[in-house]
Structures are given as structure tokens and as C-alpha cells.
Write an enzyme that holds these catalytic residues in place. Structure first.
Site, PDB file in Angstrom:
ATOM      1  N   HIS A 115       0.855  -1.192   0.000  1.00 20.71           N
ATOM      2  CA  HIS A 115       0.000   0.000   0.000  1.00 20.71           C
ATOM      3  C   HIS A 115       0.888   1.238   0.000  1.00 20.71           C
ATOM      4  O   HIS A 115       2.072   1.177   0.359  1.00 20.71           O
ATOM      5  CB  HIS A 115      -0.893   0.000   1.232  1.00 20.71           C
ATOM      6  CG  HIS A 115      -1.970  -1.034   1.202  1.00 20.71           C
ATOM      7  ND1 HIS A 115      -3.111  -0.931   1.967  1.00 20.71           N
ATOM      8  CD2 HIS A 115      -2.095  -2.192   0.509  1.00 20.71           C
ATOM      9  CE1 HIS A 115      -3.891  -1.970   1.750  1.00 20.71           C
ATOM     10  NE2 HIS A 115      -3.291  -2.755   0.868  1.00 20.71           N
TER      11      HIS A 115
ATOM     12  N   GLU B 167       1.090   3.879   1.945  1.00 23.84           N
ATOM     13  CA  GLU B 167       1.690   4.273   3.220  1.00 23.84           C
ATOM     14  C   GLU B 167       2.847   3.350   3.600  1.00 23.84           C
ATOM     15  O   GLU B 167       3.893   3.821   4.046  1.00 23.84           O
ATOM     16  CB  GLU B 167       0.629   4.265   4.330  1.00 23.84           C
ATOM     17  CG  GLU B 167      -0.500   5.248   4.126  1.00 23.84           C
ATOM     18  CD  GLU B 167      -1.694   4.673   3.373  1.00 23.84           C
ATOM     19  OE1 GLU B 167      -2.801   5.226   3.523  1.00 23.84           O
ATOM     20  OE2 GLU B 167      -1.544   3.672   2.648  1.00 23.84           O
TER      21      GLU B 167
ATOM     22  N   CYS C 271      -5.891   2.299   5.892  1.00 30.53           N
ATOM     23  CA  CYS C 271      -6.589   1.049   6.200  1.00 30.53           C
ATOM     24  C   CYS C 271      -6.020   0.485   7.503  1.00 30.53           C
ATOM     25  O   CYS C 271      -5.014   0.980   8.007  1.00 30.53           O
ATOM     26  CB  CYS C 271      -6.406   0.064   5.045  1.00 30.53           C
ATOM     27  SG  CYS C 271      -4.759  -0.678   4.968  1.00 30.53           S
TER      28      CYS C 271
ATOM     29  N   CYS D 211      -2.230  -0.431   7.219  1.00 26.05           N
ATOM     30  CA  CYS D 211      -1.372   0.751   7.155  1.00 26.05           C
ATOM     31  C   CYS D 211      -1.365   1.492   8.480  1.00 26.05           C
ATOM     32  O   CYS D 211      -0.322   1.992   8.908  1.00 26.05           O
ATOM     33  CB  CYS D 211      -1.828   1.670   6.025  1.00 26.05           C
ATOM     34  SG  CYS D 211      -1.519   0.957   4.396  1.00 26.05           S
TER      35      CYS D 211
END
Length: 158
Positions: free
Chosen positions: A55, A57, A85, A88
Site C-alpha cells: 500500500h 503508506e 486502512c 497501514c
């Protein structure tokens, strides 16, 4: 503490669009800022790398830690194009940045098919009520690793 800089958020948003359109993954971008400078840029690469953990991040955190030569982002800010999320968010807490700024909300993400609400709900349930079975196995044997960690002379606490 200085005010958030909209230009850093604009860069996270720009990355989210550019990298998504280039076929790297979903529309998510992030930047890590230290002392008023972007030190790392991250973007979603889940589908292009076949890595569900890639992801924006997490990508930005990994890159920033490599640049700084540390596993903590003390005195850094994270700007991300979307509310993190659960995965993350966990990584962010471990990285310990000073602040996090996000653009889209998790509700905005859900509206376009990125719905993490079920994970939030699952985490709130007792282990034996979750959809993914989590069962303890060989705990006594596994504790040998923890004992070794406690005795390890060169360990770095975090």
C-alpha cells in the site's frame, strides 16, 4: 508545531492518480516529510507486484526508513491521499511519525470498492468469533525465541 502543508498533500494526491493511471495499483499515494522536505514517496503497487502489503503508506514508510537509516519516523509527517486502512494504520503506529494527514476518508474509499470496514469489525471480535481462524499452537516451544530475544546482547528494543 507548524501547520500542515497542502502542497505535500497535493503531491500524495498527484502520486495516487499518476501511478494508478500507469497501472501500478489502486489510487493511493503517500509522502513522508521531515524538516519541511519530502524524503520519500509511496504509491499503491498491490496488483503490479502481487503484494497485498504494498500500500502507499507502507511503501512510503519503507522508503523513508531506508533514507533515514532507522525504523522510526520520529519528527516526520505522513501525508496520504486516503485515510489509512487497518494494516497501514498498524504500520504507521509502529513507525511512530509525528502526525498523519489524509485526504479521502475510509467511507470515500468504500464508495469506490475499497471497503475495509469488515477488517475493523473483525478486529473488534474475540479471536474465536472471527472469520479467519486464529488458533494458538506450540506456545511453550515458541517462547524459546522470546527467551533468546531477552538474552540477546545486541538486541535493539522498539
Amino acid at each position: 508545531m507548524e501547520a500542515p502543508n497542502p502542497d505535500f498533500m497535493r503531491e500524495a494526491i498527484r502520486l495516487s492518480i499518476e501511478k494508478m493511471q500507469a497501472g501500478h495499483g489502486g489510487p493511493f499515494g503517500a509522502v513522508v516529510v521531515k524538516d519541511g522536505q519530502i524524503i520519500a514517496r509511496g504509491f499503491n503497487q498491490v496488483t503490479s507486484t502481487h503484494d497485498p502489503t504494498c500500500h502507499a503508506e507502507v511503501d512510503a514508510i519503507r522508503k523513508a526508513c531506508a533514507v533515514l537509516g532507522t525504523f522510526q519516523l520520529t519528527d516526520c509527517d505522513l501525508y496520504t491521499s486516503c485515510e489509512p486502512c487497518p494494516m497501514c494504520l498498524g504500520a504507521i503506529y509502529w513507525a511512530r511519525p509525528r502526525r498523519v494527514f489524509y485526504g479521502n476518508t475510509k467511507q470515500d474509499a468504500a464508495a469506490i470498492g475499497f471497503d475495509d470496514q469488515f477488517i475493523y469489525e473483525e478486529l473488534a471480535k474475540p479471536l474465536d468469533q472471527r472469520q479467519l481462524p486464529l488458533r494458538e499452537l506450540l506456545r511453550v516451544e515458541a517462547q524459546a525465541g522470546f527467551r533468546a530475544w531477552q538474552e540477546h546482547e545486541s538486541r535493539v528494543d522498539y
